[in-house]
Design a protein around this motif. Structure first.
Motif, PDB file in Angstrom:
ATOM      1  N   TRP A 238     -51.793  54.832  -0.237  1.00 37.28           N
ATOM      2  CA  TRP A 238     -52.943  54.590  -0.963  1.00 37.28           C
ATOM      3  C   TRP A 238     -52.551  54.720  -2.287  1.00 37.28           C
ATOM      4  CZ3 TRP A 238     -56.462  51.248  -0.722  1.00 37.28           C
ATOM      5  CH2 TRP A 238     -57.235  50.896   0.641  1.00 37.28           C
ATOM      6  N   ARG A 239     -51.856  55.984  -2.622  1.00 37.92           N
ATOM      7  CA  ARG A 239     -51.698  56.237  -3.943  1.00 37.92           C
ATOM      8  C   ARG A 239     -50.550  55.599  -4.634  1.00 37.92           C
ATOM      9  NH1 ARG A 239     -48.420  60.225  -7.137  1.00 37.92           N
ATOM     10  NH2 ARG A 239     -49.666  61.211  -8.434  1.00 37.92           N
ATOM     11  N   ARG A 240     -49.732  55.095  -4.046  1.00 34.89           N
ATOM     12  CA  ARG A 240     -48.558  54.142  -4.642  1.00 34.89           C
ATOM     13  C   ARG A 240     -49.474  52.679  -4.684  1.00 34.89           C
ATOM     14  NH1 ARG A 240     -45.817  58.190  -4.683  1.00 34.89           N
ATOM     15  NH2 ARG A 240     -43.968  58.739  -3.309  1.00 34.89           N
TER      16      ARG A 240
ATOM     17  N   GLU B 152     -51.496  52.897  -7.896  1.00 37.14           N
ATOM     18  CA  GLU B 152     -50.417  53.162  -9.114  1.00 37.14           C
ATOM     19  C   GLU B 152     -49.818  51.614  -9.545  1.00 37.14           C
ATOM     20  OE1 GLU B 152     -48.776  57.360  -8.922  1.00 37.14           O
ATOM     21  OE2 GLU B 152     -47.761  56.114  -7.882  1.00 37.14           O
TER      22      GLU B 152
ATOM     23  N   GLN C  57     -61.186  60.071  -0.553  1.00 39.14           N
ATOM     24  CA  GLN C  57     -59.905  60.079  -0.697  1.00 39.14           C
ATOM     25  C   GLN C  57     -59.731  59.286  -1.816  1.00 39.14           C
ATOM     26  OE1 GLN C  57     -57.522  59.632   2.638  1.00 39.14           O
ATOM     27  NE2 GLN C  57     -56.579  57.733   1.597  1.00 39.14           N
TER      28      GLN C  57
ATOM     29  N   LEU D  43     -57.921  59.889  -5.784  1.00 40.58           N
ATOM     30  CA  LEU D  43     -56.677  59.243  -5.975  1.00 40.58           C
ATOM     31  C   LEU D  43     -56.660  58.430  -7.396  1.00 40.58           C
ATOM     32  CD1 LEU D  43     -55.203  58.011  -2.636  1.00 40.58           C
ATOM     33  CD2 LEU D  43     -54.403  59.943  -4.030  1.00 40.58           C
TER      34      LEU D  43
ATOM     35  N   GLU E 292     -56.489  60.617 -10.378  1.00 43.85           N
ATOM     36  CA  GLU E 292     -55.210  60.781 -10.725  1.00 43.85           C
ATOM     37  C   GLU E 292     -54.448  59.649 -11.414  1.00 43.85           C
ATOM     38  OE1 GLU E 292     -53.479  64.514  -7.729  1.00 43.85           O
ATOM     39  OE2 GLU E 292     -52.876  62.289  -7.288  1.00 43.85           O
ATOM     40  N   THR E 293     -54.588  58.589 -10.731  1.00 48.05           N
ATOM     41  CA  THR E 293     -54.083  57.284 -11.210  1.00 48.05           C
ATOM     42  C   THR E 293     -54.563  56.359 -12.116  1.00 48.05           C
ATOM     43  OG1 THR E 293     -55.061  55.873  -9.358  1.00 48.05           O
ATOM     44  CG2 THR E 293     -53.007  56.956  -8.791  1.00 48.05           C
TER      45      THR E 293
END
Lengths: 320, 425
Positions: free
Chosen positions: B164-166, B169, B218, B222, B225-226
């Motif tokens: 998910w984070r990737r 981004e 969640q 993220l 952060e992103t």
């Protein structure tokens, strides 16, 4: 239309037997009284009455069952009906034929009654909605929703021993979340006026909102839950519950929720012990309890035949 | 290009949330004048809008058009026609086609079909992962070049928080918004209705509120952060809406929408095992319905979508849990939104803004506005006209709606797309 509305016809006669919910107290008493009249039949030398002679009953089981199917079969045979047993694997229907096609095909063979067990809640209701007007549907267990004939035989058994429902405290112990038996029992007991119904289970096996939706008191502690009760109904713990992370082990379940003679001291001295079967000895209860003087577990099985005879006759009476 | 004058109606401007008298004048597919007729304007056609509201055409942020792959349920041609009948001029289709929208070829196919149908505009949401399998990122740059404005996980998810984070981004790298239908697939596994009083009584496996809030929490962590731009689609719980409101107060670039049926129906609609009420996310509690309505009035929920999911009759003819989830909802979108006005949840201009400007801003579209130079995607509707949801009035291939047979209020008289009349009642 709710299941409760579907099962009586416009004249108030029984058309299907799908759920206990929504039935009147008079109906439950009528079923029990009719069952009383049949219980002598089951003990006669010739165990048959001709009430359903010429009728065809199909036991349509999409889920395995020994006890329920057998008692339905016996009940139908004692009423002189022709009985067809069909065990349909759900995987087979998934491959091709839809549930509705299965029903339509059987209907084309001029059957009069379907006794249905299915792993999905609402299955009997779905079938009842789609069958021809002359066909009756009896729910022999649908998913987690209802098992009304079991509930009726349970209250029939209770009435034999403790006829005044309005003074009873009843505890249902075990996997309430997945139990169609518990749901139907709760409805039956409430309709008959039982003032206090408790459900006892670890939090993982209790459904949400039991107070507002079912009107029962939840307990996570067995001792507190059975304190002073007149009837304890233990439910079967399915082996696969460990997989879903509902409980860690059968051993720990027994330590917390297993019925033993020592623990029963908290209940009323003449407390009835019931179980819809099959029992896991050493999981839901100790053998000393299952076989003890207050156990009516085998009576439940015997009465199951008379109660199912009563329901079949009443439901057939409402069919066109 | 045809010059069209729409006169006699009440003009509804979603940006200022006001109603005014006047005409709308269209040339070259654009709005060239609002209010008084420009000098020397010679209309090729005059649309009489007396007693009606003139507003931008609706933008629907979540639909399933079933093409390619599920043409037995519906087609782009059939559903874009139902859309313009309902005043919807732009449809955002979820990537769960077969094959899924993870290559430019599928995006182009959808565009082609929409163009040749000649009704509503269709925007394809790209799949966030290859094959929507949740493990490998889709080629987002290629999807963006093909015309995707956003990537979506549809009703699926990604394998874990790292992916998910990737994905967030990487989508940000290519200036793509990310559309998330928040549902933790472990918490919802096996469930088919809201985990609440009705599920308990009917013994239907429930989907807890936490299936939605865990995923929202969640993703919000993220986003912090992103900095990814995330749109939460088809919200069903009051709690998730409140979490998104709080995140917006902190300045996070997130928004939300809810399907019209979630703003009206609750778990009670499942009574009697009605398969038409089988929808994911499930119809929730009364408290959730109230919370969603409040979030809609306040703007946390910027858009009302249809979450249109047409089905063939057989898909709904089974035991409840075995039926396919989803509601055919395009044609009830406007009437259900108008019902919120009637129930005093929000005033008419704001309600229409949730169907026009709100969703346009989510995707950065130039439409959804009643301003000079905006694309002439317009809807003229009579808010008082009643109609019955039945086969004589229904255009979607899917008749799977819990509103079947009901009288609804609000009927579209004209729909225009890029200055062309694509629907007249």
């Amino acid at each position: 239309m709710s299941a409760a509305d579907m099962q009586l016809d416009s004249q108030g006669r029984m058309r299907h037997f799908l759920t206990v919910e929504g039935l009147s107290r008079d109906w439950l008493i009528k079923i029990m009284d009719t069952a009383e009249s049949f219980s002598s039949v089951t003990q006669q030398r010739v165990k048959k009455v001709p009430l359903l002679r010429g009728k065809t009953v199909v036991n349509l089981f999409f889920e395995t069952s020994t006890r329920t199917r057998t008692t339905f079969e016996l009940a139908a045979k004692r009423l002189s009906a022709d009985v067809l047993n069909l065990n349909v694997q759900v995987s087979a229907t998934a491959k091709g034929e839809s549930l509705l096609d299965t029903i339509r095909n059987l209907e084309a063979m001029f059957v009069d009654m379907f006794v249905v067990r299915h792993p999905d809640s609402g299955a009997a209701h779905f079938i009842a909605r789609h069958v021809a007007p002359h066909v009756s549907v009896i729910n022999a267990g649908d998913g987690r929703h209802a098992h009304p004939t079991q509930a009726l035989l349970d209250v029939f058994t209770i009435r034999r021993h403790k006829p005044d429902f309005t003074s009873l405290k009843v505890a249902i112990v075990g996997d309430i979340l997945h139990s169609r038996v518990a749901r139907s029992q709760i409805h039956a007991l409430k309709i008959l006026g039982v003032p206090e119904i408790r459900v006892v289970a670890p939090k993982t096996l209790l459904p949400v909102a039991v107070v507002e939706s079912l009107g029962v008191m939840p307990f996570c502690d067995l001792q507190a839950g059975i304190e002073g009760v007149d009837v304890i109904i233990a439910l079967r713990l399915q082996k696969e519950r460990m997989q879903g992370a509902f409980i860690p082990s059968e051993r720990e379940y027994y330590q917390c929720f297993g019925l033993t003679a020592a623990r029963l001291k908290r209940a009323s001295p003449d407390c009835l012990i019931m179980h819809p079967g099959p029992i896991n000895r050493g999981v839901e209860m100790a053998s000393e309890v299952a076989d003890g003087v207050h156990s009516v577990i085998l009576e439940q099985v015997s009465y199951g035949i008379a109660v199912r005879m009563a329901i079949m006759v009443l439901a057939m009476g409402g069919a066109e | 290009m045809t010059r069209i004058a729409i006169i006699g109606g009440q003009l509804l401007d979603p940006a200022s949330e006001t109603l005014s008298e006047g005409g709308v004048f269209i040339a070259d597919g654009q709005i060239i004048a609002i209010g008084a007729e420009p000098l020397g304007f010679q209309a090729d056609e005059v649309l009489q809008a007396h007693g009606s509201i003139v507003c931008p055409g609706f933008i629907d942020l979540s639909v399933y058009l079933r093409e390619p792959g599920y043409e037995h349920k519906a087609t782009i041609a059939s559903e874009t026609l139902a859309a313009v009948k309902a005043g919807v001029t732009t449809l955002c289709c979820q990537p769960e086609t077969n094959p899924v929208i993870d290559t430019p070829a599928v995006v182009e196919l959808i565009r082609e079909r929409a163009l040749s149908a000649g009704r509503a505009k269709v925007i394809a949401f790209g799949a966030i992962s290859r094959g929507l399998e949740g493990r490998v990122l889709s080629e987002m740059y290629a999807l963006r070049r093909a015309g995707c404005l956003a990537v979506s996980s549809g009703r699926k998810s990604l394998a874990n928080a790292l992916i998910w984070r990737r994905a967030l981004e990487y989508a940000t790298t290519h200036e793509l918004s990310v559309v998330v239908r928040p549902q933790d697939l472990d918490l919802s596994a096996g469930g088919c209705v809201h985990e609440g009083k009705v599920a308990t009584r009917l013994g239907l496996p429930g989907i807890p509120v936490s299936a939605e809030t865990v995923m929202v929490a969640q993703i919000l962590a993220l986003v912090e952060e992103t900095g990814a731009r995330v749109h939460f689609s088809c919200l069903s719980t009051a709690r998730a809406a409140a979490m998104i409101a709080e995140a917006r107060r902190q300045g996070l670039p997130v928004s939300g929408d809810a399907a019209a049926h979630q703003l009206h129906l609750t778990e009670d609609a499942v009574e009697g095992f009605d398969p038409m009420a089988h929808v994911i996310p499930p119809l929730r509690s009364e408290a959730d319905r109230q919370g969603l309505r409040q979030a809609l009035a306040e703007g946390t929920i910027a858009a009302v979508c249809s979450d249109h999911q047409p089905h063939e009759a057989d898909a709904k003819c089974n035991v409840f849990a075995a039926t396919e989830s989803g509601i055919s909802a395009l044609e009830t979108l406007l009437p259900l939104t108008l019902r919120l006005v009637e129930e005093k949840i929000l005033p008419l201009p704001r309600a229409i803004a949730r169907l026009t400007l709100g969703p346009a801003q989510v995707l950065g579209l130039p439409s959804g506005r009643l301003t000079l130079g905006a694309p002439a995607d317009l809807c003229v509707f009579d808010p008082e006209a009643q109609w019955t949801v039945d086969e004589t009035n229904w255009l979607s291939r899917g008749r799977n709606t819990p509103f079947w047979g009901q009288r609804l209020k609000g009927r579209v008289r004209y729909t225009l797309v890029d200055g062309r009349v694509v629907w007249r009642a």
